[in-house]
Design an enzyme around this catalytic site. Structure first.
Site, PDB file in Angstrom:
ATOM      1  N   SER A 158       1.122  -1.167   0.232  1.00 33.03           N
ATOM      2  CA  SER A 158       0.011  -0.109   0.036  1.00 33.03           C
ATOM      3  C   SER A 158       0.947   1.366  -0.106  1.00 33.03           C
ATOM      4  O   SER A 158       1.635   1.493   0.941  1.00 33.03           O
ATOM      5  CB  SER A 158      -0.952  -0.172   1.161  1.00 33.03           C
ATOM      6  OG  SER A 158      -1.775  -1.114   1.189  1.00 33.03           O
ATOM      7  N   LYS A 175      -7.543   1.444  -2.525  1.00 31.98           N
ATOM      8  CA  LYS A 175      -6.907   1.105  -1.320  1.00 31.98           C
ATOM      9  C   LYS A 175      -7.222   2.314  -0.271  1.00 31.98           C
ATOM     10  O   LYS A 175      -7.444   2.176   0.968  1.00 31.98           O
ATOM     11  CB  LYS A 175      -5.591   0.512  -1.389  1.00 31.98           C
ATOM     12  CG  LYS A 175      -5.050   0.320   0.117  1.00 31.98           C
ATOM     13  CD  LYS A 175      -5.605  -0.808   0.780  1.00 31.98           C
ATOM     14  CE  LYS A 175      -5.296  -0.970   2.204  1.00 31.98           C
ATOM     15  NZ  LYS A 175      -4.021  -2.152   2.071  1.00 31.98           N
ATOM     16  N   LYS A 194       0.121   5.623   8.055  1.00 31.76           N
ATOM     17  CA  LYS A 194       0.743   5.900   6.881  1.00 31.76           C
ATOM     18  C   LYS A 194      -0.424   5.889   5.774  1.00 31.76           C
ATOM     19  O   LYS A 194      -0.088   6.852   4.874  1.00 31.76           O
ATOM     20  CB  LYS A 194       1.723   4.521   6.479  1.00 31.76           C
ATOM     21  CG  LYS A 194       2.392   4.839   5.080  1.00 31.76           C
ATOM     22  CD  LYS A 194       1.987   3.877   4.299  1.00 31.76           C
ATOM     23  CE  LYS A 194       1.801   2.207   4.850  1.00 31.76           C
ATOM     24  NZ  LYS A 194       1.312   1.341   3.508  1.00 31.76           N
TER      25      LYS A 194
END
Length: 289
Positions: free
Chosen positions: A93, A167, A235
């Protein structure tokens, strides 16, 4: 069956690589942590001593790494080392712009690069039930699909970088639901209403969600063993906000939830499961368990 070089044998990557071995693929794995490579070898995989060793002779390369700097570092070693026609699926990701750039660099040398981030956490990786969001060329996706289907359910969502955008959207929704479930628990408990009964009712109505299904009992028990750590979700929230900036759109609720995730890290909860957002809400309410 494919010959696969798998780079990144962490909490997610290790079970994913093992599934590919079990499915009959010839998988060579590498990780910067030697014990992870040793454990993979014990499970029947072929150990590698470097990225170059892992991808040598592979027709498919898979990376599952923490963030874009690691992906960029590994890609810089992979792209010059593999022949044209090699399929390179980055399942990390990371920022969409990094995926777009890697796809362009791969195209220049004939390497088919797709971004294929996943949702489902450690449980999904172990059970091979990951939701896989794939960005890139449709022909490359079709070639990758038999391998990806070993790991979960892949879906082509658009061109290069599109998987990362989906995502990011997934992660902002997940964090938002955790934040609201946390508030529901604090409200129920603060009102002396049975929280378990209350959440059971919510899970059977319009407020139902996978998070309520899978996490309400562990949240009520304050069990935050990580399936997906706060540090990683922090993150991902930054990626979502960066993507919003690039798209020129406002995500005000995402911004607030990102601050709650950041607060969880600042409170020392970064290594806990992302359901530990409950601890932030409790602290703000003066109701620490």
């Amino acid at each position: 069956m494919s010959t696969i070089g798998f780079v990144g044998l962490g909490v997610m990557g290790a079970p994913m690589a093992r599934h590919l071995v079990t499915a009959g693929h010839d998988v060579t794995g590498f990780d910067v942590h030697t014990p992870a490579v040793d454990a993979f070898a014990a499970d029947g995989g072929a150990p590698a001593t470097s990225v170059a060793d892992a991808v040598r002779g592979a027709d498919v390369v898979i990376t599952m790494l923490p963030n874009h700097p690691q992906v960029e570092e590994v890609a810089a070693q992979v792209l010059p080392a593999v022949p044209p026609g090699t399929l390179f699926a980055d399942m990390s990701s990371i920022r969409p712009e990094t995926s777009v750039r890697l796809a362009a660099e791969g195209a220049a040398t004939g390497v088919r690069v797709i971004d294929a981030p996943v949702s489902g956490g450690q449980t999904g990786a172990r059970q091979a039930t990951l939701s896989i969001m794939v960005g890139g060329d449709e022909v490359a996706f079709a070639a990758a699909r038999p391998v990806l289907e070993v790991l979960g359910t892949p879906r082509h969502v658009g061109g290069a970088g599109a998987g990362q955008v989906v995502k990011a959207a997934n992660q902002l929704v997940v964090a938002g639901i955790y934040a609201l479930v946390s508030e529901a628990i604090v409200l129920l408990e603060g009102s002396d209403v049975g929280a378990k009964t209350g959440l059971d009712v919510l899970a059977g109505g319009l407020a139902a969600s996978r998070i309520l299904d899978l996490k309400r009992e562990s949240m009520l028990a304050r069990e935050f063993t990580p399936g997906f750590r706060i540090d990683l979700h922090h993150k991902d929230m930054a990626i979502a906000l960066d993507a919003a900036r690039d798209a020129g759109v406002a995500l005000p609720v995402t911004g607030l939830v990102a601050q709650l995730v950041a607060a969880a890290r600042a409170m020392g909860h970064g290594s806990l499961d992302h359901s530990a957002l409950l601890k932030v809400t409790e602290t703000l309410s003066g109701r620490e368990a």
